[in-house]
Design an enzyme around this catalytic site. Structure first.
Site: not given
Length: 299
Positions: A82, A104, A217
């Site tokens: 990632d 991502k 997040m």
């Protein structure tokens, strides 16, 4: 000749060790891995062909990687990784190992989630041992469930290797306990992505004075978080802390209240990834020289 100061000398030594590890993955921190494994750290096991290992890469500091994760990185035929996996962790992957980047970022996915699952299945079915390397802990807001489902549907065996999640790392680097018994009787991890259909967290359930909240997040939603918790009953001066790039040399933080944090963040923007901690435990943020040693330990 003028002597080098301690900090530049340490940085130079760390940079040299990283450079050496890229050319000879058997070397870490100036000593061979086989010396550690044979004399100090008896690691056991081998990557199995056709098997996928869902591995937590931790919060970025390579020294916070688990021994099992390091062993698997050195043995795997292929690594699927990632965006938030640090360069120092990637440097542990031997030359010749297949690397597949599937990172991502907000608004940009290099590969859709379904294709990531299909990639792991294809690699495993070809007889390769596969490490799926994910930042933090794969089971905490890492979409591990979807990947396990994809592997199970294809009858591909999987093993989970936990990692140090950003909440633990950020709290340690700031010198605070997440569950100090004088401040918090419970700890809650919350995603700020608001992916549910109604799009709004249950602020009244979150606005408690006897717990620590950690939002993942949520950098773009700090104002909404502060407003939601205040409207649900927490006082304007309730403590909140933002920590970006926890455990890494470029770690940054802001400490304030629900009332002033949005303005603080606007004046001093932080990069992503960033965790948000809310609770009275934030008042324990380290300020003494002894505690600052904890904050600087990662460097």
């Amino acid at each position: 000749m003028r002597a080098l100061s301690k900090v530049p000398l340490m940085k130079w030594c760390n940079s040299l060790a990283r450079l050496v590890s890229r050319f000879n993955p058997g070397w870490v921190g100036g000593e061979k891995l086989d010396r550690y494994t044979s004399n100090r750290l008896p690691l056991k096991g081998d990557c199995q062909p056709g098997h996928v290992y869902l591995v937590g890469a931790g919060s970025g500091d390579v020294e916070l990687l688990t021994l099992k994760a390091a062993r698997l990185l050195g043995q795997a035929d292929a690594v699927v990784y990632d965006r938030l996996v640090g360069d120092d962790v990637l440097a542990l992957i031997p030359r010749g190992t297949e690397r597949h980047y599937v990172g991502k970022a907000s608004g940009h996915h290099s590969m859709p989630q379904a294709e990531i699952g299909a990639l792991m299945v294809t690699l495993a079915r070809s007889g390769k041992s596969v490490v799926r390397l994910k930042g933090g802990d794969p089971a905490i807001f890492g979409r591990m469930g979807e990947e396990l489902d994809a592997l199970a549907a294809a009858h591909v065996p999987a093993t989970i290797v936990p990692g140090i999640t950003a909440a633990s790392s950020a709290a340690a680097c700031m010198g605070i306990p997440l569950t100090d018994r004088g401040h918090a009787q419970q700890l809650r991890f919350v995603t700020a992505q608001l992916c549910r259909e109604d799009g709004t967290p249950d602020w009244s359930a979150l606005a408690r004075r006897d717990e620590t909240l950690v939002f993942y997040m949520g950098l773009s939603k700090v104002e909404a978080i502060c407003a939601g918790l205040r409207d649900a009953g927490l006082p304007d001066d309730w403590p909140i802390m933002l920590v970006a790039n926890a455990s890494q040399p470029d770690q940054q933080s802001l400490v304030g209240t629900l009332a002033d944090m949005p303005l603080q963040l606007a004046a001093s923007p932080l990069p992503s990834p960033c965790v948000i901690m809310v609770g009275s435990v934030v008042t324990r943020v380290a300020t003494s020289p002894a505690a600052l040693d904890i904050h600087n330990a990662a460097y």
